[in-house]
Design an enzyme around this catalytic site. Sequence first.
Site, short mmCIF file in Angstrom:
data_model
loop_
_atom_site.label_atom_id
_atom_site.label_comp_id
_atom_site.label_asym_id
_atom_site.label_seq_id
_atom_site.Cartn_x
_atom_site.Cartn_y
_atom_site.Cartn_z
N ASP A 8 0.84 -1.20 0.00
CA ASP A 8 0.00 0.00 0.00
C ASP A 8 0.88 1.26 0.00
O ASP A 8 0.54 2.27 -0.61
CB ASP A 8 -0.89 0.04 1.26
CG ASP A 8 -1.70 -1.23 1.48
OD1 ASP A 8 -1.18 -2.33 1.18
OD2 ASP A 8 -2.84 -1.13 1.96
N GLU A 62 -6.59 -11.20 -4.04
CA GLU A 62 -6.26 -12.18 -2.99
C GLU A 62 -7.32 -13.24 -2.78
O GLU A 62 -7.14 -14.11 -1.92
CB GLU A 62 -5.98 -11.43 -1.68
CG GLU A 62 -4.74 -10.55 -1.76
CD GLU A 62 -4.56 -9.66 -0.54
OE1 GLU A 62 -5.56 -9.36 0.14
OE2 GLU A 62 -3.42 -9.25 -0.28
O1 IFM Z 1 -2.26 -4.73 0.99
C1 IFM Z 1 -3.63 -4.86 1.12
C2 IFM Z 1 -4.09 -5.97 0.20
O2 IFM Z 1 -3.84 -5.67 -1.15
C3 IFM Z 1 -5.58 -6.20 0.35
N1 IFM Z 1 -5.88 -6.53 1.74
C4 IFM Z 1 -5.47 -5.46 2.65
C5 IFM Z 1 -3.99 -5.16 2.55
C6 IFM Z 1 -3.63 -4.00 3.47
O3 IFM Z 1 -4.32 -2.86 3.09
#
Ligand code: IFM
Length: 739
Positions: A343, A483
């Site tokens: 992020d 994911e």
């Molecule tokens: O890094 C992100 C991921 O891409 C999606 N789930 C939350 C994480 C933290 O914001």
Amino acid sequence: MTKRLWDITELYFDPKRQHHYETLFTIGSGYLGTRGAFEESYPGDTPATLIHGIYNHIPGALVPELVNAPNWLPINVTVDGTPFQVILNVDKADFMTPPNGLALGYSRSLHMDTGLLQREVLFRAASGNIVRLTFSRFASLHDQHVMAQRLTVTAVDGSPAITISAGIDTHVTNAGARHWSADRQIKASGSRCAVQVTTEPSGYTVGMAAALISDYPTHGITEGLRASMTISFTLQQEESRIIDKLTAIYTSRDVINPLETAEAKLEEAAVIGYQMLFDAHCHEWEKYWTTADIRIDGDEEIQRAVRFTTYHILIPTPRYDERASVGAKTLSGLGYKGHVFWDTELFLVPPLILSQPHLARNLLMYRYHNLHGARNKAKANGYQGAMFPWESTDTGEETTPQWSDPQPDGTRIRIWTGDSEQHISTDITYAILKYWRWTNDREFLLKHGAEIVLDTAAFWGSRVEYNAEQNRYEVSQQIGPDEYHENIDNSVFVNRMAQWHLQTALDLLEWLRANAPADADRLTTALDLTPKRLTHWRDVIAKMYIPFDREQGIHIQFPGFFEMEYIPVPKYHPRTRSVQEIIGHARTIQSQVIKQADVVMMMALLGEDLSVPAGLDVRQVMINNWNTYFPRTDHGSSLSPAMHAWVAARLHLNDEAYEMLHHAAHIDLQDNKGNVRDGIHAAACGGVWQAIIFGFCGLHIDANGELALDPHLPAHWREVNFNVYYRGEQRTFSVKNSV
Ligand code: IFM
């Protein structure tokens, strides 16, 4: 632009939304963040102050977390003996003389132009006397070790007797988890109090000292884990008094004696006084906004929301610390335990590169200082070079938990991201290249950035697998940005970005050889960049498998993706939950539902450098990809909408672009994911800025190395104005809507 577009205002207090507003109203200085809990507290509140770099791993806990520091907010007021609290409803019988008092009026505003949080409450005590209490607070951007509060008490009706007790509370936990050792210093005397606490076992010490500044005799006392200072006075009708509380803070990351240094800083701040501290603080904010603010004429709702998201990019970013980085939830909540993800590099760093390049540099330096952790991870997994952890803290080692917290049925879910979400090394490289292209910071590139780019390329060189049958390179067992689909082979995002990474590394090495031969030699030796290794990289680039469906002219998210169940996401509109939550995890992972921009993310990052098979038009492929993947994406992650807004704007899909921007810009303000209590969605904030500047305004570096625009603004926007830094110079842009 009217002033009110700089304010986020809460016009009445709803206890059900108190955690949401605590997060929204976080103040910060790039050193610490403090949630917007009330000074006097409120049942069920979750005050927190999070300081960069102060992590602790309690034995038995899954992972380390950023530690909630002593609470510097407490200011308790009694009016004629009635403790002030925001009490909203009372029995009819009690209305005229409620035994616990009553809040007759309430409003709270975050002034984003100055980072000032202000609350005004009209309070009637049990005695019937009415006071107006105005609380203000800021964390100084001018001196990150100083925080200031001001309380103005006005007697609106009657002559109330006022008592004020203000201090520091060390009785703090992370939602019950105790990080501070029992061995604490807590002291108070006259108008000063101070505390010193140490994390156990990580051994970080925090020292805080506070002063209560008034014309009244002040008594310092310690009670249990709290130190405070108390004054009492009586007001005549319509009389006002201003009471200031100043707090200074240092940690053992800054100095060897945090408590003494905080006490000395406090005395310095007390001499300067609240008003001058505030003026200096505002001056720094003005500098921030000069290049961070995007002024949108024609859309007040988005204007305010974009200032809000930009504010939350600026307040958590370290100003003077290159060994700390911003976690996924900034310093505004305990979500993700303060861990740093991709992020930061792909969502937060780009806006900072253009608006505050020195801050972007600090964040990139955090990765440089943690190269050892990335090398350890590569080695532990049998690879070469540097493989950055998916989640990172103060040590630079992998800190992704392997298991979730217990589910309602007591079971834990295996978390694979720390094992398989390996694209983060390329995301960091992408940010370094962007920083270099926009800033021309040669010193950073030669001394730090190049080493990261090359050593992470070495990781990919060793990570790819050669498929002799197909004469191609593949990457197995990956998690791409989407994911929902774990441990898949040949994610197009991963393969294409790794290919881009290796090419970027080769180009960089060539550039170094021509422009900085001594550094090229040094890195070639240190990183063992033998001719054999570089030949291998070229071979990987030439033969990398990029899943593509030629007939449909689209990238394939990963082979097998289209063989799974097709679930059109729009069928579930309108919805307040992700499709994954609606249909369940088991069905989602066997379906084509996508969590967040994946192929679309690749399009955002690479634009027309996406690379498509010979004979195909890249723009057409991008449109095909959009038409394929947008209806399959449920935006279960807050990272998703802004990237879609950006790409849709580039593809001139104005309605979709605006809808996605609106969604992204309000993720926190409207709490449309229902989890803002855990902290701000940092990536969404950074994504909004990029969607407007790179997407809607189309700001880019053209083939001649000049800045150029290619605007596609929403029809109702009249104009967008902004300033950015390009290669050390400030440039001003005014984008008028031609629609
Ligand atoms: O890094 C992100 C991921 O891409 C999606 N789930 C939350 C994480 C933290 O914001």
